[in-house]
Design a protein around this motif. Structure first.
Motif, mmCIF file in Angstrom:
data_model
loop_
_atom_site.group_PDB
_atom_site.id
_atom_site.type_symbol
_atom_site.label_atom_id
_atom_site.label_comp_id
_atom_site.label_asym_id
_atom_site.label_seq_id
_atom_site.Cartn_x
_atom_site.Cartn_y
_atom_site.Cartn_z
ATOM 1 N N ARG A 15 -3.126 -2.722 17.691
ATOM 2 C CA ARG A 15 -2.260 -2.061 15.675
ATOM 3 C C ARG A 15 -3.691 -1.463 15.154
ATOM 4 O O ARG A 15 -4.639 -2.474 15.619
ATOM 5 N N ARG A 16 -3.242 -0.169 14.232
ATOM 6 C CA ARG A 16 -4.306 0.027 13.510
ATOM 7 C C ARG A 16 -4.562 -0.674 12.125
ATOM 8 O O ARG A 16 -3.596 0.048 11.858
ATOM 9 N N TYR A 17 -5.174 -0.980 11.840
ATOM 10 C CA TYR A 17 -5.976 -1.538 9.903
ATOM 11 C C TYR A 17 -6.548 -0.062 9.358
ATOM 12 O O TYR A 17 -7.715 -0.215 10.170
ATOM 13 N N ALA A 18 -6.329 0.236 8.674
ATOM 14 C CA ALA A 18 -7.125 1.459 7.732
ATOM 15 C C ALA A 18 -7.720 0.907 6.257
ATOM 16 O O ALA A 18 -6.797 -0.389 5.477
ATOM 17 N N HIS A 19 -9.245 1.480 6.092
ATOM 18 C CA HIS A 19 -9.321 1.429 4.708
ATOM 19 C C HIS A 19 -9.990 2.981 4.491
ATOM 20 O O HIS A 19 -10.891 2.908 4.767
ATOM 21 N N LEU A 20 -9.254 2.634 2.780
ATOM 22 C CA LEU A 20 -9.980 4.404 2.834
ATOM 23 C C LEU A 20 -10.216 3.815 1.628
ATOM 24 O O LEU A 20 -9.729 3.529 1.180
ATOM 25 N N ASP A 55 -5.270 -15.259 6.125
ATOM 26 C CA ASP A 55 -5.290 -13.553 7.395
ATOM 27 C C ASP A 55 -5.340 -12.565 6.780
ATOM 28 O O ASP A 55 -4.116 -12.195 6.205
ATOM 29 N N LYS A 56 -6.813 -12.129 6.456
ATOM 30 C CA LYS A 56 -6.121 -10.796 6.276
ATOM 31 C C LYS A 56 -5.512 -9.210 7.105
ATOM 32 O O LYS A 56 -4.565 -8.764 6.263
ATOM 33 N N PHE A 57 -5.431 -8.950 8.167
ATOM 34 C CA PHE A 57 -4.579 -8.624 8.977
ATOM 35 C C PHE A 57 -3.265 -8.949 8.717
ATOM 36 O O PHE A 57 -2.312 -8.374 8.601
ATOM 37 N N GLU A 58 -2.381 -10.349 8.052
ATOM 38 C CA GLU A 58 -1.649 -10.734 8.133
ATOM 39 C C GLU A 58 -0.622 -10.260 6.455
ATOM 40 O O GLU A 58 -0.281 -9.526 6.954
ATOM 41 N N GLN A 59 -1.717 -10.551 5.620
ATOM 42 C CA GLN A 59 -1.103 -9.897 4.363
ATOM 43 C C GLN A 59 -1.337 -8.425 4.488
ATOM 44 O O GLN A 59 -1.101 -7.889 3.698
ATOM 45 N N ILE A 60 -2.001 -7.528 5.027
ATOM 46 C CA ILE A 60 -2.411 -5.657 4.855
ATOM 47 C C ILE A 60 -0.767 -5.224 5.893
ATOM 48 O O ILE A 60 -0.712 -4.652 5.331
ATOM 49 N N ALA A 61 -0.980 -6.611 6.917
ATOM 50 C CA ALA A 61 0.707 -6.064 7.848
ATOM 51 C C ALA A 61 1.536 -6.264 6.741
ATOM 52 O O ALA A 61 3.032 -5.290 7.786
ATOM 53 N N GLN A 62 1.905 -7.062 5.639
ATOM 54 C CA GLN A 62 2.968 -6.673 5.398
ATOM 55 C C GLN A 62 3.255 -5.899 3.883
ATOM 56 O O GLN A 62 4.700 -5.517 4.605
ATOM 57 N N ARG A 63 1.873 -5.744 3.520
ATOM 58 C CA ARG A 63 2.241 -4.516 2.681
ATOM 59 C C ARG A 63 0.509 -3.692 2.491
ATOM 60 O O ARG A 63 -0.377 -4.411 2.341
ATOM 61 N N ASP A 64 1.159 -2.226 2.635
ATOM 62 C CA ASP A 64 -0.850 -2.050 1.854
ATOM 63 C C ASP A 64 -1.148 -2.493 0.724
ATOM 64 O O ASP A 64 -0.604 -3.209 -0.128
ATOM 65 N N VAL A 65 -2.105 -2.513 0.482
ATOM 66 C CA VAL A 65 -3.186 -3.087 -0.773
ATOM 67 C C VAL A 65 -3.845 -2.457 -1.564
ATOM 68 O O VAL A 65 -4.279 -1.676 -0.494
ATOM 69 N N ASP A 103 -13.530 3.421 -8.627
ATOM 70 C CA ASP A 103 -13.462 3.225 -7.786
ATOM 71 C C ASP A 103 -12.089 3.333 -7.031
ATOM 72 O O ASP A 103 -11.200 2.243 -7.221
ATOM 73 N N ILE A 104 -11.123 4.676 -6.013
ATOM 74 C CA ILE A 104 -10.254 3.364 -5.738
ATOM 75 C C ILE A 104 -10.160 3.130 -3.600
ATOM 76 O O ILE A 104 -10.369 4.360 -3.602
ATOM 77 N N GLY A 105 -9.728 2.254 -3.488
ATOM 78 C CA GLY A 105 -9.556 1.866 -1.934
ATOM 79 C C GLY A 105 -8.319 1.274 -1.726
ATOM 80 O O GLY A 105 -8.093 0.696 -2.245
ATOM 81 N N LEU A 106 -8.104 1.524 -0.221
ATOM 82 C CA LEU A 106 -6.045 1.462 -0.175
ATOM 83 C C LEU A 106 -6.861 0.403 0.831
ATOM 84 O O LEU A 106 -7.099 1.397 2.125
ATOM 85 N N MET A 107 -6.027 -0.592 1.462
ATOM 86 C CA MET A 107 -5.998 -1.362 2.976
ATOM 87 C C MET A 107 -4.509 -0.960 2.871
ATOM 88 O O MET A 107 -3.399 -1.200 2.193
ATOM 89 N N THR A 108 -4.636 -0.533 4.913
ATOM 90 C CA THR A 108 -2.957 -0.026 5.334
ATOM 91 C C THR A 108 -3.151 -0.322 6.808
ATOM 92 O O THR A 108 -4.100 -0.008 7.559
ATOM 93 N N ALA A 109 -1.883 -0.893 6.830
ATOM 94 C CA ALA A 109 -1.163 -0.983 8.823
ATOM 95 C C ALA A 109 -0.383 0.613 8.849
ATOM 96 O O ALA A 109 0.048 0.473 9.938
ATOM 97 N N ASP A 110 -0.265 1.534 7.810
ATOM 98 C CA ASP A 110 0.170 2.157 7.861
ATOM 99 C C ASP A 110 0.324 2.751 9.589
ATOM 100 O O ASP A 110 -0.595 3.469 9.433
ATOM 101 N N PRO A 111 1.004 2.799 10.380
ATOM 102 C CA PRO A 111 0.584 4.101 11.781
ATOM 103 C C PRO A 111 0.070 5.155 11.889
ATOM 104 O O PRO A 111 -0.726 5.942 12.445
ATOM 105 N N GLU A 112 1.078 5.689 11.137
ATOM 106 C CA GLU A 112 0.837 7.320 11.556
ATOM 107 C C GLU A 112 -0.317 7.628 9.890
ATOM 108 O O GLU A 112 -0.812 8.428 10.815
ATOM 109 N N ILE A 113 -0.981 6.401 9.055
ATOM 110 C CA ILE A 113 -2.180 7.130 8.310
ATOM 111 C C ILE A 113 -2.839 5.975 9.910
ATOM 112 O O ILE A 113 -4.487 6.496 9.539
ATOM 113 N N GLY A 114 -2.973 5.308 10.432
ATOM 114 C CA GLY A 114 -3.861 4.399 11.299
ATOM 115 C C GLY A 114 -4.290 6.212 12.806
ATOM 116 O O GLY A 114 -4.945 5.805 13.038
#
Length: 703
Positions: free
Chosen positions: A469-474, A350-360, A489-500
């Motif tokens: 919960r918000r999940y972001a890709h930047l 599950d992608k959400f579970e993995q991103i919730a554990q740590r930024d990718v 290019d650099i991409g970041l997947m994060t569930a950081d609530p403040e970034i979201g």
């Protein structure tokens, strides 16, 4: 009487207080952009580069030159004609700048065709890849080509004799044309002098001759060679005295006053209809074309002799790049590699579970863009996902992301897409994309009047238990699957609530035209990105003045914002060590005594297009690192919607620094060093082992 501008070729003398806005401290943006093409052209000459890739680099230079004239030269001419042109920070007047541009382009074009005629074609011949001129055709090849011409080409052509009843026709932008000189009379007794043959875009520009006609190897013929060889079949009864290929480049900058239109998509669609016939800015013509024919063409296009560029080969040499795509010759191309998924992002989980554990962190093209597609695929059908918001600047015609956004809308998700209709040369594709999404029930927003939306961001809102919960890709790059294979290019997947939360506010502002917003972590153009960059440069300057270690490292596509450059000059004077990795145009002059002695500028040109933007500030031992969609250019910092996002995970921040900055600074094979005069010199290993940043990353991330 205004004081004369200092010559950009002369460093400012250091006597007393220094005016850091003096024109002599800045290089020309346009000339700096041209210098990038010389670096790309060097790749076409580099014998360590696979042969077909060298041919591709030659084609890239031709494409870059087209865009340079369509946009930069066109706008210079436009503003000069209407008296609205003002010198830039370099102090060059438009006439002087246009003169310097011509001089440098002449050098570039001469080198381009010299490489084509004397290096690439002979080496392609040695590899049994033959690009044949009509003088090289065997009798059998000529018979086949004549049959092809009579059955596939001639029925599509509409040759036009020029006389009072047949005035000079409209010539479409960047199309192949042949000027024909005739002698004789037609069926009505009219004397023939001149005719034009326009090659419709439906005709292939390069023809592959069958193996049974040619024997061993691959054989190709440019369409222009066919038109020259059989031009007499188009004008029966006339004697053809001469035929000369030409190509005209036109202004392609769209002039839509957004504040004065009710529907931007409709206004752009109407403007696009006329783009192909806008004002000419360049005429490319065969090197052997007589001056009388050249003068006739320049008069009809309302051009001057200074707008003419003679070509010792195909005027549409850009088409040679097609051969690279057609041929399956892996030994003549870069070795294939398979982009990997980052550690911790497993396909089956599950992608959400993995991103919730740590930024990718994703580093393209070494790591796969499929990770982004898979995230959106899961979100499109996940019953817990409530909303998806995404920006699209350049997405490509066949991107799976659009299908997934449509799928999400059909599954009842609230889908909002901010599409930038004015992404240059992608306007038509983006209008079609917007229409398709709207028909599927997606809420489509065209951004903000007067500001291009260049930010690359996606936000997914998901219900998890009693909370949302918000999940972001930047990302620093576009949501373009094809480009992700050749752009870094650099991409970041994060569930950081403040970034979201920050990202939520940005999307609300874009779709709801909301007030100015306060963000915790993101730097947001046109509001806080410029001031954020300036404050951090000034912080390093203050640290240096206080005797503390101070350093700035930035990786950019371009640098031309004068106030940022002034701030960098002040930082250098204060003792800040500054390394700038600028792929394209850089108008800062490094190494000026007393001004920029501590600034070093390099450019990396290699297999992949360096596209990631990364800003690193030493901050007295507590470094800050941002990845961004924005270069340090006036348009990015002031007139676009852009996002710079911090890498908050210390381990990922260290990885970004090593892979994008430290690696580029260590490169001694594909790096070019900028000198004070604005010229680049290729780095050499010297006593050190050869090191290529791109190859090192391939070895590390794609074992």
């Amino acid at each position: 009487m205004p004081r004369p501008h200092a010559s950009p070729s002369e460093p400012a003398a250091v006597t007393g207080p220094i005016d850091l806005a003096a024109p002599g401290l800045y290089l020309s943006r346009e000339l700096a952009a041209l210098e990038f093409n010389f670096r790309v052209l060097a790749m076409a000459r580099d014998t360590t580069v696979p042969l077909l890739e060298r041919l591709r680099f030659l084609s890239i230079v031709a494409n870059n030159l087209d865009e340079f004239f369509e946009v930069r030269v066109a706008m210079l001419k436009h503003h000069h004609a209407y008296g609205s042109a003002a010198p830039g920070p370099d102090g060059l007047s438009p006439p002087e700048l246009l003169s310097r541009i011509r001089s440098r382009v002449l050098e570039l074009v001469a080198e381009q065709y010299q490489i084509w005629q004397q290096e690439l074609r002979p080496q392609l011949d040695a590899e049994r890849i033959h690009i044949l001129t009509r003088k090289q055709w065997s009798p059998r090849q000529r018979r086949w080509l004549q049959g092809y011409f009579e059955h596939e080409v001639l029925p599509v052509l509409s040759p036009l004799g020029l006389d009072p009843a047949h005035p000079f026709p409209r010539i479409l932008n960047k199309t192949l044309n042949i000027a024909v000189v005739l002698k004789g009379r037609d069926a009505f007794g009219h004397e023939g002098h001149m005719a034009l043959v326009r090659a419709p875009r439906s005709l292939p520009r390069i023809i592959r001759v069958p193996a049974e006609v040619c024997g061993e190897g691959d054989h190709f013929v440019f369409l222009a060679e066919l038109l020259h060889a059989f031009v007499d079949l188009m004008f029966p009864g006339f004697k053809v005295v001469g035929s000369y290929q030409f190509r005209v480049t036109r202004n392609s900058e769209l002039m839509v006053e957004e504040a004065e239109v009710e529907n931007l998509a409709r206004a752009l669609s109407e403007e696009l209809l006329g783009r192909g016939y806008a004002r000419p800015v360049r005429l490319e013509i065969a090197s052997d074309c007589p001056q009388s024919i050249t003068s006739m063409l320049t008069r009809n296009f309302q051009l001057e002799e200074a707008d003419v560029y003679r070509c010792d080969g195909p005027v549409n040499i850009i088409r040679a790049g097609l051969i690279c795509d057609w041929l399956d010759r892996p030994e003549l191309k870069y070795p294939r590699f398979t982009p990997q998924l980052p550690a911790g992002l497993e396909t089956s989980r599950d992608k959400f579970e993995q991103i919730a554990q740590r930024d990718v962190l994703l580093h393209h093209p070494y790591q796969s863009f499929a990770a982004v597609v898979d995230l959106l695929r899961q979100a499109s059908t996940d019953p817990n996902v409530l909303a998806i918001k995404q920006t699209l600047y350049r997405a490509g015609e066949d991107t799976p992301l659009v299908d997934l956004l449509v799928e999400a809308a059909r599954h009842g998700k609230d889908v909002t897409v901010v599409i930038e209709l004015r992404a240059r040369f992608d306007e038509e594709a983006n209008i079609r994309l917007a229409t398709r999404l709207q028909e599927a029930g997606v809420q489509v927003v065209y951004g903000v009047v007067g500001y291009k939306t260049h930010a690359k961001m996606m936000l997914i809102v998901r219900r998890e238990g009693d909370t949302l919960r918000r999940y972001a890709h930047l990302s620093t790059g576009n949501y373009h699957q094809i480009n992700s294979r050749s752009y870094t290019d650099i991409g970041l997947m994060t569930a950081d609530p403040e970034i979201g939360e920050d990202l939520h506010k940005v999307f609300q502002q874009l779709s709801g035209l909301g007030p100015r917003i306060a963000l915790k972590h993101l730097l947001h153009s046109p509001f806080t990105l410029y001031t954020g960059v300036m404050e951090r440069i000034e912080r390093e300057t203050a640290l240096a003045r206080a005797g503390r270690p101070a350093r700035i490292v930035a990786k950019l596509n371009a640098l031309n914002e004068a106030h940022v450059i002034e701030a960098l000059y002040r930082a250098s004077q204060a003792g800040v060590e500054i390394d700038l990795i600028v792929r394209g145009a850089c108008t800062l002059r490094p190494g000026l005594p007393g001004i920029s002695e501590r600034i070093r500028v390099r450019s990396i040109v290699g297999r992949f297009l360096e596209h990631s933007r990364v800003y690193w500030f030493g901050n007295d031992g507590a470094p800050e690192i941002y990845c961004a969609s924005a270069d340090w250019m006036e348009r990015n910092l002031m007139r676009r919607i852009e996002i710079a996002f911090p890498i908050r995970d210390p381990e990922l921040a260290a990885r970004v620094y090593e892979e994008t900055l430290a690696s580029s600074l260590a490169d001694n094979t594909q790096a070019w060093l900028l000198d004070t005069e604005g010229r680049y010199h290729r780095a050499t290993p010297g006593r050190h082992a050869p090191y290529s940043a791109q190859q090192a990353l391939l070895d590390k991330l794609c074992p």
